[in-house]
Design a protein around this motif. Structure first.
Motif, PDB file in Angstrom:
ATOM      1  N   LYS A 156       0.873  -1.174   0.000  1.00 22.16           N
ATOM      2  CA  LYS A 156       0.000   0.000   0.000  1.00 22.16           C
ATOM      3  C   LYS A 156       0.910   1.223   0.000  1.00 22.16           C
ATOM      4  CE  LYS A 156      -3.440   0.215   2.968  1.00 22.16           C
ATOM      5  NZ  LYS A 156      -4.214   0.491   4.217  1.00 22.16           N
ATOM      6  N   ASN A 157       0.713   2.110  -0.963  1.00 25.17           N
ATOM      7  CA  ASN A 157       1.525   3.318  -1.093  1.00 25.17           C
ATOM      8  C   ASN A 157       0.613   4.530  -0.956  1.00 25.17           C
ATOM      9  OD1 ASN A 157       4.293   2.275  -2.017  1.00 25.17           O
ATOM     10  ND2 ASN A 157       2.870   1.217  -3.360  1.00 25.17           N
ATOM     11  N   LEU A 158       0.892   5.353   0.033  1.00 18.84           N
ATOM     12  CA  LEU A 158       0.093   6.547   0.274  1.00 18.84           C
ATOM     13  C   LEU A 158       0.958   7.781   0.041  1.00 18.84           C
ATOM     14  CD1 LEU A 158      -1.639   5.445   3.602  1.00 18.84           C
ATOM     15  CD2 LEU A 158      -2.480   5.170   1.259  1.00 18.84           C
ATOM     16  N   PHE A 159       0.436   8.712  -0.749  1.00 13.29           N
ATOM     17  CA  PHE A 159       1.137   9.952  -1.041  1.00 13.29           C
ATOM     18  C   PHE A 159       0.555  11.033  -0.133  1.00 13.29           C
ATOM     19  CE2 PHE A 159       2.039  13.643  -3.936  1.00 13.29           C
ATOM     20  CZ  PHE A 159       3.413  13.611  -3.758  1.00 13.29           C
ATOM     21  N   LEU A 160       1.369  11.527   0.787  1.00 12.47           N
ATOM     22  CA  LEU A 160       0.908  12.404   1.852  1.00 12.47           C
ATOM     23  C   LEU A 160       1.635  13.748   1.815  1.00 12.47           C
ATOM     24  CD1 LEU A 160       1.209   9.676   4.636  1.00 12.47           C
ATOM     25  CD2 LEU A 160      -0.891  10.326   3.418  1.00 12.47           C
ATOM     26  N   THR A 186       3.983  21.734   1.768  1.00 14.52           N
ATOM     27  CA  THR A 186       5.385  22.041   1.490  1.00 14.52           C
ATOM     28  C   THR A 186       6.275  20.820   1.668  1.00 14.52           C
ATOM     29  OG1 THR A 186       5.643  22.788   3.783  1.00 14.52           O
ATOM     30  CG2 THR A 186       5.181  24.483   2.117  1.00 14.52           C
ATOM     31  N   ASN A 187       5.819  19.840   2.441  1.00 13.38           N
ATOM     32  CA  ASN A 187       6.553  18.599   2.648  1.00 13.38           C
ATOM     33  C   ASN A 187       5.702  17.441   2.149  1.00 13.38           C
ATOM     34  OD1 ASN A 187       8.660  19.981   3.955  1.00 13.38           O
ATOM     35  ND2 ASN A 187       7.642  19.801   5.931  1.00 13.38           N
ATOM     36  N   PHE A 188       6.325  16.584   1.331  1.00 14.26           N
ATOM     37  CA  PHE A 188       5.602  15.460   0.736  1.00 14.26           C
ATOM     38  C   PHE A 188       6.251  14.154   1.152  1.00 14.26           C
ATOM     39  CE2 PHE A 188       4.869  19.173  -1.824  1.00 14.26           C
ATOM     40  CZ  PHE A 188       3.490  19.131  -2.018  1.00 14.26           C
ATOM     41  N   TYR A 189       5.415  13.125   1.305  1.00 11.96           N
ATOM     42  CA  TYR A 189       5.868  11.824   1.786  1.00 11.96           C
ATOM     43  C   TYR A 189       5.229  10.717   0.962  1.00 11.96           C
ATOM     44  CZ  TYR A 189       6.763  14.816   5.804  1.00 11.96           C
ATOM     45  OH  TYR A 189       7.193  15.838   6.611  1.00 11.96           O
ATOM     46  N   LEU A 190       6.009   9.697   0.671  1.00 12.48           N
ATOM     47  CA  LEU A 190       5.473   8.474   0.096  1.00 12.48           C
ATOM     48  C   LEU A 190       5.616   7.414   1.173  1.00 12.48           C
ATOM     49  CD1 LEU A 190       4.317   6.897  -2.320  1.00 12.48           C
ATOM     50  CD2 LEU A 190       6.693   6.333  -2.932  1.00 12.48           C
ATOM     51  N   LEU A 191       4.485   6.921   1.659  1.00 14.79           N
ATOM     52  CA  LEU A 191       4.463   5.908   2.706  1.00 14.79           C
ATOM     53  C   LEU A 191       4.183   4.550   2.079  1.00 14.79           C
ATOM     54  CD1 LEU A 191       4.346   4.895   5.663  1.00 14.79           C
ATOM     55  CD2 LEU A 191       1.914   5.553   5.659  1.00 14.79           C
ATOM     56  N   THR A 211      -2.842   8.629  11.183  1.00 16.89           N
ATOM     57  CA  THR A 211      -2.080   9.836  10.877  1.00 16.89           C
ATOM     58  C   THR A 211      -1.311  10.344  12.097  1.00 16.89           C
ATOM     59  OG1 THR A 211      -3.781  10.421   9.284  1.00 16.89           O
ATOM     60  CG2 THR A 211      -2.265  12.151   9.897  1.00 16.89           C
ATOM     61  N   LYS A 212      -1.957  10.350  13.247  1.00 16.03           N
ATOM     62  CA  LYS A 212      -1.334  10.879  14.455  1.00 16.03           C
ATOM     63  C   LYS A 212      -0.058  10.118  14.806  1.00 16.03           C
ATOM     64  CE  LYS A 212      -2.342  11.898  19.278  1.00 16.03           C
ATOM     65  NZ  LYS A 212      -3.328  11.783  20.355  1.00 16.03           N
ATOM     66  N   ASP A 213      -0.102   8.782  14.712  1.00 17.06           N
ATOM     67  CA  ASP A 213       1.074   7.971  15.035  1.00 17.06           C
ATOM     68  C   ASP A 213       2.238   8.272  14.094  1.00 17.06           C
ATOM     69  OD1 ASP A 213      -0.451   6.772  17.010  1.00 17.06           O
ATOM     70  OD2 ASP A 213      -0.892   4.988  15.811  1.00 17.06           O
ATOM     71  N   LEU A 214       1.937   8.349  12.807  1.00 16.76           N
ATOM     72  CA  LEU A 214       2.988   8.629  11.826  1.00 16.76           C
ATOM     73  C   LEU A 214       3.513  10.054  11.997  1.00 16.76           C
ATOM     74  CD1 LEU A 214       4.718   7.755   9.448  1.00 16.76           C
ATOM     75  CD2 LEU A 214       2.886   8.540   7.936  1.00 16.76           C
ATOM     76  N   SER A 215       2.632  10.996  12.171  1.00 16.54           N
ATOM     77  CA  SER A 215       3.041  12.394  12.346  1.00 16.54           C
ATOM     78  C   SER A 215       4.024  12.532  13.500  1.00 16.54           C
ATOM     79  CB  SER A 215       1.820  13.279  12.605  1.00 16.54           C
ATOM     80  OG  SER A 215       0.994  13.323  11.480  1.00 16.54           O
ATOM     81  N   HIS A 216       3.734  11.847  14.594  1.00 15.18           N
ATOM     82  CA  HIS A 216       4.611  11.905  15.767  1.00 15.18           C
ATOM     83  C   HIS A 216       5.996  11.336  15.441  1.00 15.18           C
ATOM     84  CE1 HIS A 216       5.797  11.927  19.945  1.00 15.18           C
ATOM     85  NE2 HIS A 216       6.142  10.648  19.843  1.00 15.18           N
ATOM     86  N   GLN A 217       6.049  10.237  14.713  1.00  7.20           N
ATOM     87  CA  GLN A 217       7.331   9.598  14.394  1.00  7.20           C
ATOM     88  C   GLN A 217       8.218  10.449  13.494  1.00  7.20           C
ATOM     89  OE1 GLN A 217       7.446   5.294  13.477  1.00  7.20           O
ATOM     90  NE2 GLN A 217       5.259   5.308  13.979  1.00  7.20           N
ATOM     91  N   ILE A 218       7.612  11.194  12.588  1.00 13.59           N
ATOM     92  CA  ILE A 218       8.419  11.962  11.631  1.00 13.59           C
ATOM     93  C   ILE A 218       8.477  13.458  11.958  1.00 13.59           C
ATOM     94  CG2 ILE A 218       8.033  10.285   9.799  1.00 13.59           C
ATOM     95  CD1 ILE A 218       6.060  12.315   8.525  1.00 13.59           C
ATOM     96  N   GLY A 219       7.800  13.854  13.022  1.00 14.57           N
ATOM     97  CA  GLY A 219       7.847  15.260  13.437  1.00 14.57           C
ATOM     98  C   GLY A 219       7.136  16.206  12.504  1.00 14.57           C
ATOM     99  N   ALA A 224       3.244  17.690  11.765  1.00 21.23           N
ATOM    100  CA  ALA A 224       1.844  17.736  12.202  1.00 21.23           C
ATOM    101  C   ALA A 224       0.886  17.781  11.011  1.00 21.23           C
ATOM    102  CB  ALA A 224       1.621  18.965  13.075  1.00 21.23           C
ATOM    103  N   ARG A 225      -0.292  17.280  11.252  1.00 18.99           N
ATOM    104  CA  ARG A 225      -1.418  17.368  10.325  1.00 18.99           C
ATOM    105  C   ARG A 225      -1.140  16.825   8.937  1.00 18.99           C
ATOM    106  NH1 ARG A 225      -5.325  21.969  10.835  1.00 18.99           N
ATOM    107  NH2 ARG A 225      -6.715  20.434  11.698  1.00 18.99           N
ATOM    108  N   LEU A 226      -0.773  15.580   8.861  1.00 16.80           N
ATOM    109  CA  LEU A 226      -0.588  14.924   7.564  1.00 16.80           C
ATOM    110  C   LEU A 226      -1.939  14.639   6.927  1.00 16.80           C
ATOM    111  CD1 LEU A 226       2.188  12.275   8.280  1.00 16.80           C
ATOM    112  CD2 LEU A 226       2.409  14.392   6.987  1.00 16.80           C
TER     113      LEU A 226
END
Length: 179
Positions: A61-65, A71-76, A86-94, A96-98
């Protein structure tokens, strides 16, 4: 869903869209072995379940966030049936509000269409605007399966080839996360 037999190191026949041709050219240039199937549009994880059964490995599963400011993009990249919070991932990568990034950004940065986001798209991110995030379970798996920038084919790769050949050539270092 109708799915082709498994082909080894063989791209689909005929003229392919540019982004799919580029994905197979990239794999071939690196000498990475892959198995491939062709199928109807598989743009949801439910449709990918049938493909997974044929390839013998879960399609990632690939999520584009992006962040709120876009301004910041992520491929999960994560296992298909694992919950995403979202909250768990946001905390790990520093960050907010993905949220899910706009389709236009998916095309602009990775040259992928919705449902086709893939690590192979990172070859198009020359400015390294997309940070790759890989769930630990996916990162440690023997095989990695994804679309070649279009969701009418799916490939199976050795994860070691992804880590040691594909990602370095695409100039992207993953951040391993635990979801």
């Amino acid at each position: 869903m109708e799915i082709s037999p498994i082909y080894h190191n063989s791209r689909p026949e005929g003229e392919l869209p540019a982004q799919e041709t580029a994905a197979f050219d990239f794999l071939d240039s690196l000498g990475i072995d892959y198995d491939r199937v062709t199928h109807e549009l598989a743009d949801t994880m439910e449709k990918c379940d049938d493909v997974s059964a044929v390839l013998g490995v879960d399609v990632c599963k690939n999520l584009f966030l992006c962040n709120r400011q876009k301004t910041n993009f992520y491929l999960l990249c994560m296992p298909p049936h694992k919950a995403f919070h979202t909250k768990d991932l946001s905390h790990q990568i520093g960050s907010a509000r993905l949220s899910f990034a706009p389709e236009e950004q998916l095309w602009e940065l990775l040259h992928c269409t919705p449902g086709s986001a893939t690590i192979l798209g990172l070859m198009n991110d020359d400015e390294n605007r997309v940070q790759l995030l890989i769930d630990k379970e996916t990162y440690e798996a023997e095989y990695f399966s994804c679309h070649p920038c279009l969701c009418t084919s799916t490939i199976k790769l050795k994860t070691s080839d992804v880590k040691n050949m594909l990602l370095p050539k695409a100039h992207h270092e993953p951040i391993v996360v635990e979801l």
